[in-house]
Design a protein around this motif. Structure first.
Motif, short mmCIF file in Angstrom:
data_model
loop_
_atom_site.label_atom_id
_atom_site.label_comp_id
_atom_site.label_asym_id
_atom_site.label_seq_id
_atom_site.Cartn_x
_atom_site.Cartn_y
_atom_site.Cartn_z
N LEU A 42 7.94 2.94 1.87
CA LEU A 42 7.84 3.46 3.23
C LEU A 42 9.20 3.85 3.79
O LEU A 42 10.23 3.24 3.46
N CYS A 157 0.11 -0.39 7.93
CA CYS A 157 1.16 0.62 7.82
C CYS A 157 0.89 1.83 8.72
O CYS A 157 1.71 2.74 8.79
N VAL A 162 6.08 5.65 10.81
CA VAL A 162 6.16 5.04 9.47
C VAL A 162 5.52 5.99 8.47
O VAL A 162 4.36 6.37 8.63
N VAL A 164 4.69 7.03 4.33
CA VAL A 164 4.69 6.63 2.92
C VAL A 164 5.44 7.73 2.17
O VAL A 164 5.02 8.88 2.17
#
Ligand code: HEM
Length: 461
Positions: A42, A157, A162, A164
């Motif tokens: 991340l 998440c 945030v 990936v």
């Protein structure tokens, strides 16, 4: 296989002197067998988003409590130096991390001998770019609990800011083999005070401080620890190296240097020190013994005392280089201060023994080599310089590790035997490095502290 089975049945318990409730599960729990999981990498756009993410993850991060009998899936959280900066750690905390961790694995390419095809310029992005801030990993012994736990991890998440940046599913291949067709994750150090007696052959338990910050190491002293105490204690460092296995090149090498399938398997065993089933050559020198390979109470129960010349296990084999045990070395080193906990994960297409073409080298298939140590950076640099890409410590000249060494044109591998040794020419680089990062694996209290940093005095905004 339940975790207790990986320890050879009901483990013999011993006194606990480390804070298992604080240490992340990954440090002590063995990888399940079979295993399923995912690494999520991340990036956090700002400190607030990152701290919210950490606060949301903390209740789901497993501790090492009762690690020897835990069978459920678990989540771990690791933070790179770039991540600690992005999370807004106070400057004095940031400065207290070791230099090699702060600059990152890519910047230490020279010390790690990561040259040529292994150089950071050739890595898969975003490894080595500073974009990877937080690694969230899910480990599980079943596909169903992996998926459920992944759903939980993904939900946490979902925080604005945030992203990936890369993710990789991993898992056991048939018979729990890795991308080169071997069973792995067998040899692990026994750690003092963690609650379980050493397995036969594991050697004497090593001081906890070698693997977990805040406890004395082998020298009797505490290893340097990030500050404040709450941040460092019960944390540790995790190194990740992403390897791509050149299966075509490896299979062709085996075929070129062996006349029959039986000889091929013996050569494959000589390169590592174990048959692909996991059976050690010390105990099964001429033919495989799958039952031995599968038995955790027997498959690591040996020393090299009866094989000083390497007639059974070549001195230059991967396993003997990486843990020489009682081998007499020309360059003296205390083996117990260079041990690592390994939690590697195999990804991509299963190993195919019949794959022999160049295009087979390009199929996404390999290992995320994960290792844990309180001084992971220094240990990896030592291993890469002295035991992987150099042969002097065993009088092997410029021969390199046959599994992970970066081989040069015409490189050799020596198999000692009577009456004359066999020297194999043209060994290739079978595993190419495609990325790497160092992470800090904080304790559960340290994760809470990081998540609540905006309330702490001295935190940067
Ligand atoms: C693609 C990469 C790699 C492959 C395919 C591989 C394969 C293996 C295999 C098959 C074994 C024997 C079974 C076991 O004990 O688990 C082993 C052991 C081991 N490997 Fe690797 N390995 C890789 C990378 C590395 C790296 C990068 C290091 C360290 C820098 C390393 C360190 C070790 C150690 C310490 C052992 C245990 C030795 C013992 O305790 O006897 N391996 N590896």
């Amino acid at each position: 296989m339940a975790l207790a089975d990986r320890l050879g049945g009901t483990p013999q318990l011993s006194p606990i002197t480390v804070d298992l409730d604080e240490i992340q599960a990954t440090v002590l729990r063995y990888r399940p067998e079979p295993y399923f999981g995912t690494h999520l990498m991340l990036h956090i756009a700002d400190a607030d988003a990152g701290r919210e993410l950490v606060r949301r993850l903390v209740p789901h991060v497993a501790s090492a409590a009762d690690w020897w009998q835990a069978d459920e899936a678990w989540i771990s959280v690791a933070i790179s130096y770039a991540g600690l900066v992005a999370l807004g750690l106070p400057d004095d905390s940031l400065r207290s991390f070791p230099e090699s961790f702060r600059v990152g694995m890519a910047s230490r390419a020279e010390q790690l001998r990561d040259h040529g095809v292994n150089a950071p310029a050739n890595w898969d992005k975003p490894f080595g770019t500073g974009e990877i801030h937080i690694g969230v990993s899910v480990f599980s012994g079943s596909e169903q609990t992996w998926r459920q736990t992944m759903d939980t991890a993904r939900r946490q998440c979902q925080v604005a800011g945030v992203m990936v940046v890369t993710e990789q599913d991993f898992g056991a291949q048939p018979d729990s083999r890795n991308s080169m067709g071997y069973k792995d994750s067998i040899g692990q150090p026994a750690i003092e005070g963690c609650g379980v007696e050493a397995l036969p052959g594991q050697g004497r338990p090593i001081k906890a401080g070698e693997f977990i910050l805040g406890y004395p190491g082998e020298s009797g002293q505490l290893l340097p620890m990030p500050c404040p105490d709450l941040l460092g204690r019960n944390g540790t460092f995790l190194g990740l190296r992403k390897y791509q296995t050149r299966v075509g090149t490896f299979n062709r090498f085996l075929r070129e240097h062996a006349a029959s399938e039986q000889e091929r398997e013996l050569l494959a065993a000589k390169l590592v020190g174990r048959w692909r089933s996991g059976a050690p050559l010390t105990l099964a020198p001429t033919r495989d013994d799958p039952a031995l390979g599968a038995d955790p109470r027997r498959n690591d129960d040996f020393t090299y005392a009866d094989d000083p010349q390497g007639h059974r296990v070549p001195l230059g084999s991967h396993m003997r280089r990486m843990n020489p045990r009682d081998t007499t070395m020309t360059q003296l080193a205390d083996v117990n201060i260079h041990r690592i906990i390994r939690r590697s994960t195999t990804y991509g297409a299963p190993y195919d023994p019949d794959a022999i073409s160049d295009s087979d080298d390009e199929i996404a298939r390999g290992i995320h080599f994960l290792f844990i140590s309180a001084k992971a950076m220094a240990t990896l640099e030592f291993l890469q310089q002295e035991w992987v890409n150099n042969g002097n410590f065993m009088d092997l000249g410029d021969e390199r590790d046959p599994t992970i060494g970066l081989q040069e044109e015409g490189a050799t591998f020596t198999i000692p035997r009577e009456p004359v040794r066999r020297r194999i020419h043209d060994i290739h680089t079978f595993n190419v490095l495609r990325g790497g990062e160092y992470f800090f694996l904080p304790s559960l209290s340290a994760l809470k502290w990081i998540g609540n940093l905006d309330h702490a005095a001295g935190a940067r905004h």
